[in-house]
Each structure stands twice: as C-alpha cells, then as structure tokens.
Write an enzyme that holds these catalytic residues in place. Structure first.
Site, PDB file in Angstrom:
ATOM      1  N   SER A  97       1.114 -25.240   1.191  1.00 21.89           N
ATOM      2  CA  SER A  97       1.513 -25.645  -0.152  1.00 21.89           C
ATOM      3  C   SER A  97       1.928 -24.433  -0.974  1.00 21.89           C
ATOM      4  O   SER A  97       1.397 -23.335  -0.805  1.00 21.89           O
ATOM      5  CB  SER A  97       0.363 -26.355  -0.866  1.00 21.89           C
ATOM      6  N   ASP A  98       2.913 -24.628  -1.854  1.00 21.69           N
ATOM      7  CA  ASP A  98       3.115 -23.631  -2.893  1.00 21.69           C
ATOM      8  C   ASP A  98       1.838 -23.611  -3.728  1.00 21.69           C
ATOM      9  O   ASP A  98       1.034 -24.555  -3.698  1.00 21.69           O
ATOM     10  CB  ASP A  98       4.340 -23.977  -3.740  1.00 21.69           C
ATOM     11  N   CYS A  99       1.656 -22.562  -4.481  1.00 21.67           N
ATOM     12  CA  CYS A  99       0.357 -22.305  -5.101  1.00 21.67           C
ATOM     13  C   CYS A  99      -0.047 -23.409  -6.080  1.00 21.67           C
ATOM     14  O   CYS A  99       0.618 -23.620  -7.091  1.00 21.67           O
ATOM     15  CB  CYS A  99       0.387 -20.939  -5.778  1.00 21.67           C
TER      16      CYS A  99
END
Length: 466
Positions: free
Chosen positions: A280-282
């Site tokens: 996942s992106d942050c």
C-alpha cells in the site's frame, strides 16, 4: 571493476544465519523455492505472519520495516526504498549516483540508457544492503532488496504536482521506459534469480495530488485500458516487475488497494503474474475510512487483504500491526488462508533475491561482495552524464538564436533559475557536500565579460495576483 570484500559479512536482513535455522529445510538451497517457502509458512502463527507484512519501526511506518521471527531465523525486512532517480544517501563519506529526472531521461527514447540506469541503481541498492555506515542514522539506512520505481503514472495536467517524477504523458513511452528500467534493475538470471525486486508506482490512475487521500472519480473502462493500465502492463509483462505500490486513488469508488479487480483479476490473472506483490501507499488502507469504503480499521484491514494486498505501509499508523488484521481474521472477515497467500508471495520474492542462500554461491557472490567503491563509480558517472546529455531536446532554434554569444547582456528570469536542489526530480537525494550550480550561476559563468542579470519572477506556487 568494483572493489569487493574478500570475505563478505552477511548483508542486512539475510536469513539462514544461525545453526538452528540452517538445520531447517527452508535453508536448504538445493530445494525448489516453493518447497522451501512451504516449509516456513506452517511454522508461523497468525501474529508472526502479520508481522512479516506490516511495519513495527516508529515513527516512519511508511518504509514498512517488518518484524523478524527469531525463533526460526527469519530476518526483518525494509520493504520501501525509492529508486526513481537515485538511492538514498552516502556510505563512509561516498555518495551515490543521482540521475536526471524521468521526464528528461525518457525524452532520450533510449532503452539502453534506461536499462543502464537500472543497472547502476540496483548495484547501489546492493551496496547499501551489504554495507552499514555507523555514522548514518539507522532510520535512513536500512536498505533491503525491494526497490520502488519507476513511477509510470501519466502527466495529465501541469498542476498535478508530481510531474517531475514521471516519464511523460504517453502510455506507450511510459511502458517502454518501465520495461527497460525494470529489466536493468532486476537482471533475471537463468534460474529466475533477481539482482533486486523492482516495484512499479503508483498503480493506477493516480494523477491528482490535492486531496489525494480521499479522491475518487469515475473512470471508464476505455480510459482505464487505453490510458492508465498500458504502462503498468508493459512493466509487468515485458519488464517482469515483481510488484507494485497501489495508489490512494479510488476509481469508481473502489480504492486501488482494496480492488480485487485491479490486483487479482488484472495483474495476477489477466497479465499472468500470480506472484506479484502489492504494497500500500502510506496509510492508503487507513484512508478507506475517509473514503467511506470501510466502516472501521478492522473492516479496512480485511478488505485490503481480501483484495490481494500483501504489505501495509503507514504514515502515523501501522494498521495491520496494531492488531486490526488479526481481529478481522478472528471475526471471520478474512481468513488465515488468504493471509498465507500473502506471506507466501513475499517469501518467494525474498527467495528470488537470495535472502536464504549462501552469499558466496552463484549468482549471488558478485552482488553480495560489492562495497561502497561501487557508489557513484566512474562507470556510473558516465552512464548518468550520458543520460543527462541525451535528455536535452531542442525543439526549435528560430533565427539561429542559439548558441548565445559570450560577453553580452543576458537576463535569466524565472523561479527555477535560482534553484539548486530544486532542480532535482522528486525522490532525488543530493547527499554530496556541494550542490550543482543554479541555471543562472552556470549561464553567468559562461557569459564571460558580459553582464548577466537574474530575477526569480513569480514563484511556481505564488498567490500574488498583481
């Protein structure tokens, strides 16, 4: 040739490093990777499995430094290292190679240059993985062998805010760049071994920075397949990318990190990459709540895992590691078999880069013995310099205005004229003591005997309407 250590110590995050783990079947390098991974997974409990996929190292959960399992010798792992333009920082006073931004290098239309960039930066990833610098803050130097780049989102609007990190507006060009760069990064060997793991960004249709944590919009099937997916398809299919970072964007109301269609049905099925890893992106999963896609953190955790997400990265949170994913499994919102699939994919990837093999064996030895002399080597400098030269495109030279004559009156106007660090693309790190000169400084130096005046003009983000 690069210097290599005569008797290499183990790289960071290397497994099979003690007698107890070496006695286990998964450390037997003569066995097939799938068989070795199948030996590991049943030895783990649910908490340990989740720990391999989620961060535990505050405050920067975004890097996703996952937990080790010491009782069977499984090492920790930092999942996120950026390689869009260079690789983090210096070692023992020697700094790495920083390339011209992707928009520039893509303008060369030179696949060989793109491959060579990947070769240089994957070498430097290996160096950072091999060598620890005691003078560097530990949070800045935990490089494993999973690298995120290239970013092949499309330049859709000059106001996007991340255009400097992208190859351009054309899906075909972006795809060709992705394939060549990934091949240079990974360099697959005859047995399937990889130099490093290359992950694409940001999958997919991510073209808006403002309100990015909550942005959702309708995307037609035509736009998805004609514009947004082709570069990623080329990167996965022709380039062989090991995975991707899923973006914050929610096409048609479904966040990418929670989309079974985009993760499983497109990449793993239609593109025949069943072992692709998705991180996942942050805090993208935590953002499910902001988008109304999930009722709570437990629901968000389950939806992400069920959709095919493998690794969670966060900003101020470590959602899966906080217990929400384990609670989701306990409540039956997801199950251990789905968790096992994610653990299996990530362990197979680590097998491919030699994490559980003897470092002196082939094909690992040339890579595990690289030291800091390979950072910004003369070869790397030549590759980066040639890439920069080829990035310059002269579209028009009306009346022979160029080259400018020396010794005249010259005005250099514009906010980028006085920038130094600001000339770098996003994700570029300039770690050497001195920065390159600004455009204005370089022109003034070249205009010997003349008068050069400089004005910053209106800032890029100025609100001055006068």
């Amino acid at each position: 040739m690069f210097a290599m250590t005569a008797t290499p110590t183990l790289p960071r995050y290397h497994g099979c490093a003690d007698a107890s783990s070496l006695a286990l079947p998964y450390c037997n390098a003569s066995l097939p990777w799938a068989e070795r991974v199948a030996d590991i997974v049943p030895r783990l409990n649910v908490t340990e499995k989740i720990g391999l996929l989620s961060p535990h190292d505050p405050p920067n959960y975004c890097r996703c430094v996952a937990q080790p399992v010491p009782r069977i010798g499984l090492p920790s792992w930092q999942w996120l290292t950026e390689v869009n333009s260079d690789v983090i920082n210096c070692l023992h006073g020697r700094c790495g190679t920083s390339f011209v931004g992707p928009a520039g290098i893509a303008a060369s239309f030179n696949r060989s240059s793109w491959w060579a960039k990947g070769d240089v930066l994957s070498t430097e990833i290996r160096v950072h993985n091999n060598v620890a610098d005691p003078g560097t803050p530990v949070t800045e130097n935990k490089v494993a062998l999973s690298a995120y780049g290239p970013n092949v989102n499309l330049v859709k609007d000059p106001r996007y805010g991340r255009n400097s990190e992208l190859p351009g507006e054309d899906p075909y060009l972006s795809g060709e760049y992705a394939a060549a760069y990934v091949q240079g990064l990974q360099q697959p060997q005859p047995g399937g071994e990889l130099k490093i793991l290359a992950m694409l960004k940001h999958y997919t249709a991510y073209s808006k920075e403002v309100d990015r944590f909550t942005w959702t919009a309708p995307v037609s099937a035509f736009d998805l397949w004609d514009s947004y997916l082709p570069a990623f398809e080329k990167g996965f299919v022709a380039g062989g990318a090991s995975g991707a970072m899923c973006s914050y964007f929610a096409a048609n109301g479904t966040p990418t990190c929670g989309s079974d269609y985009l993760l499983n049905r497109v990449v793993r099925s239609a593109w025949a990459r069943p072992e692709a890893i998705f991180m996942s992106d942050c805090s993208a999963v935590a953002n499910f709540l902001k988008m109304g896609f999930a009722a709570n953190k437990t629901d968000a955790s389950a939806k992400a895992l069920n959709a095919g997400l493998d690794v969670y990265g966060g900003w101020g949170d470590h959602l899966w590691g906080e217990g929400d994913l384990e609670e989701a499994i306990r409540l039956g919102m997801s199950d251990e078999a789905t968790l096992d699939a994610a653990v299996t994919r990530t362990l197979l990837a680590k097998m491919r880069v030699g994490v559980f093999d003897p470092v002196t064996s082939e094909p690992w030895a040339p890579w595990t013995t690289l030291d800091e002399s390979a950072l910004n080597s003369s070869h790397a400098q030549r590759v980066a310099y040639e890439a920069a030269l080829q990035s310059i495109v002269l579209l028009k030279n009306s009346g022979g205005a160029l080259p400018l004559g020396r010794g005249g009156k010259l005005a250099v106007v514009g906010p980028m004229a006085i920038k130094t660090a600001g000339l770098r693309s996003d994700y570029a790190h300039w770690s050497s003591p001195t920065l390159p000169p600004s455009i204005a400084e370089a022109l003034a130096a070249a205009n010997r005997g003349g008068a050069t005046r400089v004005a910053a003009g209106v800032g890029v983000d100025s609100t001055n309407a006068s």
